[in-house]
Design a protein around this motif. Structure first.
Motif, mmCIF file in Angstrom:
data_model
loop_
_atom_site.group_PDB
_atom_site.id
_atom_site.type_symbol
_atom_site.label_atom_id
_atom_site.label_comp_id
_atom_site.label_asym_id
_atom_site.label_seq_id
_atom_site.Cartn_x
_atom_site.Cartn_y
_atom_site.Cartn_z
ATOM 1 N N LEU A 104 0.775 -1.360 0.069
ATOM 2 C CA LEU A 104 0.027 0.130 -0.116
ATOM 3 C C LEU A 104 0.971 1.368 0.092
ATOM 4 O O LEU A 104 1.857 1.282 0.558
ATOM 5 N N LEU A 105 0.428 2.345 -0.609
ATOM 6 C CA LEU A 105 1.051 3.276 -0.686
ATOM 7 C C LEU A 105 0.463 4.598 0.196
ATOM 8 O O LEU A 105 -0.678 4.840 -0.143
ATOM 9 N N VAL A 106 1.272 5.294 0.573
ATOM 10 C CA VAL A 106 0.743 6.681 1.186
ATOM 11 C C VAL A 106 1.965 7.684 1.222
ATOM 12 O O VAL A 106 3.062 7.661 1.135
ATOM 13 N N LEU A 149 -2.856 3.062 -5.810
ATOM 14 C CA LEU A 149 -3.288 4.675 -5.477
ATOM 15 C C LEU A 149 -2.852 5.091 -4.153
ATOM 16 O O LEU A 149 -3.405 4.842 -3.235
ATOM 17 N N PRO A 150 -1.745 6.234 -4.340
ATOM 18 C CA PRO A 150 -1.587 6.491 -2.842
ATOM 19 C C PRO A 150 -2.671 7.555 -2.325
ATOM 20 O O PRO A 150 -2.952 8.364 -2.795
ATOM 21 N N LEU A 151 -2.840 7.118 -1.042
ATOM 22 C CA LEU A 151 -3.585 8.141 -0.193
ATOM 23 C C LEU A 151 -2.510 9.339 0.366
ATOM 24 O O LEU A 151 -1.283 8.839 0.438
ATOM 25 N N THR A 201 4.029 1.429 1.950
ATOM 26 C CA THR A 201 5.355 2.363 1.627
ATOM 27 C C THR A 201 4.978 3.493 1.935
ATOM 28 O O THR A 201 3.952 4.080 1.273
ATOM 29 N N VAL A 202 5.742 4.276 2.339
ATOM 30 C CA VAL A 202 5.432 5.835 2.811
ATOM 31 C C VAL A 202 6.400 6.572 1.744
ATOM 32 O O VAL A 202 7.733 6.726 1.827
ATOM 33 N N ILE A 203 5.828 7.521 1.032
ATOM 34 C CA ILE A 203 6.605 8.433 0.110
ATOM 35 C C ILE A 203 6.678 9.540 0.933
ATOM 36 O O ILE A 203 5.738 10.441 1.126
#
Length: 365
Positions: free
Chosen positions: A98-100, A328-330, A362-364
């Motif tokens: 998951l992307l954030v 889809l990143p939150l 996965t934190v961007i």
């Protein structure tokens, strides 16, 4: 199932407690323990975490330490795979996570700020907030699942709201700036979820009566755990509340938030708030978990393409040139909590936040 030895003269906790499988609630607060780390844990962690720490032998060998060691081990293994040219599988796993994305205050043209009045330190001192954008609650039962996730977190990690309380708001209905304040019980007015506007003292009286009625119906000796949080405000001269720019109370922790900022199916952007009278760290841990759960719900809705006529929208998102469903990143916007002079008290998420769920997110940054 329950053990309360708070405010005694205990210096140590026996590791044998970890062998009590039915022990669900334990209160060790107010004891001056020799193991200072354990002393911090008993003031801010769930019973389960404390027992795991004792099971591991305590003194630096608790869950957090073993988790850090696990992370280091995984990093070493990953590097070894890369060096041996076997990192392809890892990259696939990374892509499926998951992307954030974190939007920093410095990059945000209109960051939200919460001002804290001095009086809350004697009532309910800890608050952590953030904004979460890109939530999809339209398809099928997405909203219902969102609300049940919040309920489950309240029962588990929030220890039936006694350790911390979550409030979720529709950002579009939140009138900033916000103030975390205190008000006397007979002056604090709120429109609770699903009810008419009411004074705080009258609302609490109603809830106590409902809890007592439920106890009688179920023929229990004590009020159910779900209503234990009502006792947190017993004897308080003032109650905590989050007030918007129009002077309306949008949150009355740990009791309820307001109908005014209620989440609906159309809601895309959320204002999230976690409060506690126990510790700041429990607020951050709960917020980490809440963001993870919402990210999981988002991906579930996309991957299952549940009804409500949103297929075209979902196809557009996951079609050529779009991102894969679930990837889809939150966007998590940082929110500053400041004192009345504007001095920073808490910034969430900071560089160290979201670490507890890093194996799944996965934190961007």
């Amino acid at each position: 199932q329950s053990l309360d030895v708070a405010n005694n003269q205990l210096r140590e906790l026996p590791s044998a407690l970890a062998d009590c499988p039915r022990l669900k609630e334990a209160n060790f607060r107010g004891n001056q323990l020799r193991d200072k780390r354990l002393e911090k844990m008993v003031n801010g962690c769930q019973t389960k975490a404390i027992l795991e720490y004792l099971r591991a032998g305590g003194r630096g060998k608790g869950k957090a330490e073993s988790a850090r060691e696990e992370v280091r081990k995984k990093k070493r293994e990953k590097q070894q795979k890369k060096d041996s040219g076997d990192g392809e599988q890892d990259e696939v796993e990374e892509a499926s996570r998951l992307l954030v994305k974190v939007l920093h205050v410095s990059e945000n043209p209109a960051p939200l700020v919460v001002k804290v009045s001095p009086g809350v330190k004697d009532v309910r001192p800890f608050i952590v907030c953030c904004v979460l954008k890109g939530v999809n609650l339209k398809p099928g039962n997405a909203l219902k699942r969102f609300l049940s996730v919040q309920t489950k977190l309240h029962e588990d990690v929030c220890e039936r709201r006694t350790a911390a309380t979550i409030a979720t708001h529709d950002l579009q209905l939140v009138k900033a700036p916000l103030t975390y304040d205190i008000q006397p019980p007979d002056e604090l007015k709120i429109m609770p979820l699903g009810r008419k506007e009411i004074k705080a003292k009258d609302l609490l009286r109603q809830l106590h009566l409902e809890a007592e009625e439920q106890r009688k119906q179920k023929k229990r000796q004590n009020v159910s755990g779900l209503h234990k949080y009502l006792q947190l405000l017993d004897g308080k001269d003032n109650y905590p509340c989050l007030v918007d720019a129009e002077g309306a109370v949008i949150s009355f922790p740990p009791i309820t938030n307001s109908e005014k900022t209620k989440i609906r199916k159309e809601t895309r952007d959320l204002f999230l708030e976690v409060t506690s009278d126990t510790s700041l760290q429990i607020c951050k841990d709960v917020m980490d978990m809440l963001i993870l759960k919402i990210a999981e719900l988002n991906r579930f809705a996309l991957e299952n393409k549940e009804g409500s006529g949103s297929d075209a929208e979902l196809d557009a998102l996951s079609g050529p040139g779009g991102l894969e469903p679930g990837n889809l990143p939150l966007v998590v916007e940082q929110v500053r909590v400041v004192d009345t002079d504007g001095n920073l008290k808490v910034l969430y998420p900071s560089k160290t936040d979201l670490a507890t769920v890093s194996s799944l997110l996965t934190v961007i940054r």
